[in-house]
Design an enzyme around this catalytic site. Structure first.
Site, PDB file in Angstrom:
ATOM      1  N   SER A 145      -3.248   2.887   3.199  1.00 25.66           N
ATOM      2  CA  SER A 145      -2.660   1.860   4.058  1.00 25.66           C
ATOM      3  C   SER A 145      -3.331   1.866   5.422  1.00 25.66           C
ATOM      4  O   SER A 145      -3.333   2.887   6.123  1.00 25.66           O
ATOM      5  CB  SER A 145      -1.153   2.132   4.201  1.00 25.66           C
ATOM      6  OG  SER A 145      -0.679   1.641   5.426  1.00 25.66           O
TER       7      SER A 145
ATOM      8  N   GLU B  50      -6.308  -8.758   3.409  1.00 22.95           N
ATOM      9  CA  GLU B  50      -5.894  -9.840   4.325  1.00 22.95           C
ATOM     10  C   GLU B  50      -7.129 -10.458   4.991  1.00 22.95           C
ATOM     11  O   GLU B  50      -7.227 -11.685   5.126  1.00 22.95           O
ATOM     12  CB  GLU B  50      -4.940  -9.287   5.391  1.00 22.95           C
ATOM     13  CG  GLU B  50      -4.452 -10.382   6.334  1.00 22.95           C
ATOM     14  CD  GLU B  50      -3.782  -9.831   7.587  1.00 22.95           C
ATOM     15  OE1 GLU B  50      -2.923  -8.938   7.474  1.00 22.95           O
ATOM     16  OE2 GLU B  50      -4.123 -10.309   8.687  1.00 22.95           O
TER      17      GLU B  50
ATOM     18  N   HIS C  51       0.825  -1.204   0.000  1.00 19.61           N
ATOM     19  CA  HIS C  51       0.000   0.000   0.000  1.00 19.61           C
ATOM     20  C   HIS C  51       0.861   1.256   0.000  1.00 19.61           C
ATOM     21  O   HIS C  51       0.860   2.046   0.930  1.00 19.61           O
ATOM     22  CB  HIS C  51      -0.956  -0.008   1.205  1.00 19.61           C
ATOM     23  CG  HIS C  51      -2.094  -0.950   1.006  1.00 19.61           C
ATOM     24  ND1 HIS C  51      -2.687  -1.648   2.021  1.00 19.61           N
ATOM     25  CD2 HIS C  51      -2.746  -1.318  -0.127  1.00 19.61           C
ATOM     26  CE1 HIS C  51      -3.654  -2.402   1.515  1.00 19.61           C
ATOM     27  NE2 HIS C  51      -3.702  -2.219   0.224  1.00 19.61           N
TER      28      HIS C  51
HETATM   29  S1  SF4 Z   1       1.987  -9.982   9.355  1.00 19.21           S
HETATM   30 FE1  SF4 Z   1       3.376  -8.427  10.162  1.00 19.21          FE
HETATM   31  S2  SF4 Z   1       5.302  -8.787   9.074  1.00 19.21           S
HETATM   32 FE2  SF4 Z   1       3.685  -9.851   7.959  1.00 19.21          FE
HETATM   33  S3  SF4 Z   1       3.003  -8.419   6.383  1.00 19.21           S
HETATM   34 FE3  SF4 Z   1       1.632  -8.183   8.127  1.00 19.21          FE
HETATM   35  S4  SF4 Z   1       2.542  -6.532   9.331  1.00 19.21           S
HETATM   36 FE4  SF4 Z   1       4.118  -7.252   7.925  1.00 19.21          FE
END
Ligand code: SF4
Length: 295
Positions: free
Chosen positions: A226, A125, A40
């Site tokens: 972000s 995510e 991002h």
């Molecule tokens: S889990 Fe932690 S290290 Fe992995 S991409 Fe997300 S913020 Fe970054």
């Protein structure tokens, strides 16, 4: 001007790994697709696009037999199937911490748990993680969502409940939501709370709080899209009288910055070092000008 730069400003291990490996593969492969923004941050993405990275929104537009990068946020379960069907050569750069959450959620789902995923519904995510828990999973983004999730749990009469979180979610919100959840579920329920907020995120948020309490102005550097950067900005606004969010030095209004003597700087997980260094250098070399607030 005195500057306090956060030790944890900039790339987290997952993003660093993604950018380095993408740059490397672009030296060998002329054209490689990526589902959504690789990181991002506009500046990082633009550079990689010039080297041959093609950002697309959906797997349906990625040609058969082509190359694809799976970014650190990870992808939904169904997308893995489509990659296989289309014989796409994928370089899976999903952060190991995110992969671990996928596994956890999948296991809980197999064991018949209801899963509460704290995070932002539209975050890639979260969309990926959610797919591993369907159908017994709810995303909790605000207090109202907890009520809806508990209604769903009661309707399905499930007593085993597990909580996991988006890796970049706010620690405070996570604590608040889990404590509310404890009060709302049936007394004989088994509740397993997994604090899956990434250490890199936790420590960065903690350091931002510490710095923001000592300075007159907080400058947060990071992509406007972000989510972890936005959280740093929220913390700064709460802990410090003045805070700004900038993507690059071009967004920083120096006449405003000049009013302060002590400035804190922190950057989100997708902010490259050169962007941070440039801002730090310019602020350090700027002289404070006496300014009477309200005068
Ligand atoms: S889990 Fe932690 S290290 Fe992995 S991409 Fe997300 S913020 Fe970054």
């Amino acid at each position: 001007m005195e500057v306090i730069l956060g030790k944890r400003a900039g790339f987290c291990p997952g993003v660093k790994n993604t950018v380095i490996k993408t740059e490397k593969i672009l030296e060998q492969v002329k054209e490689i697709y990526c589902l959504g923004q690789l990181v991002h941050n506009k500046q990082v993405t633009e550079k990689l696009k010039q080297k041959g990275l093609k950002i697309v929104d959906d797997i349906s537009v990625v040609p058969n037999n082509s190359y694809l990068i799976i970014r650190a946020h990870g992808i939904p379960k169904e997308t893995y199937k489509k990659i296989k069907e289309k014989n796409i050569k994928a370089l899976d750069l999903t952060c190991p911490k995110v992969l671990q959450i996928h596994k956890q959620v999948e296991n809980y789902a197999k064991l018949g748990y209801y899963i509460i995923l704290t995070g932002e519904k539209e975050h890639p995510e979260v969309i990926g993680t959610y797919s591993f828990g369907v159908p017994n999973i709810s995303v909790v983004e605000n207090l109202e969502d907890i009520k809806l999730a508990v209604e769903c749990i009661n309707k399905k009469d499930i007593r085993n409940i597990a909580v996991v979180s988006q890796t970049t979610f706010s620690m405070e919100k996570f604590e608040q939501y889990t404590s509310n959840l404890k009060k709302m579920i049936k007394k004989d329920s088994n509740l397993e709370i997994n604090k899956t907020i990434c250490d890199a995120t936790k420590l960065r948020q903690m350091e931002t709080t510490e710095i923001a309490r000592q300075v007159e102005l907080m400058v947060i550097i990071g992509g406007k899209n972000s989510s972890n950067t936005k959280k740093l900005y929220e913390i700064s606004l709460r802990e410090c009288n003045n805070a700004v969010l900038v993507e690059t030095i071009d967004d920083l209004y120096m006449n405003y910055v000049k009013r302060f003597k002590k400035i804190g700087i922190m950057a989100g997980a997708s902010t490259p070092k050169y962007v941070i260094d440039e801002i730090v250098q310019i602020i350090e070399n700027t002289k404070t000008e006496n300014y009477m607030f309200g005068g």
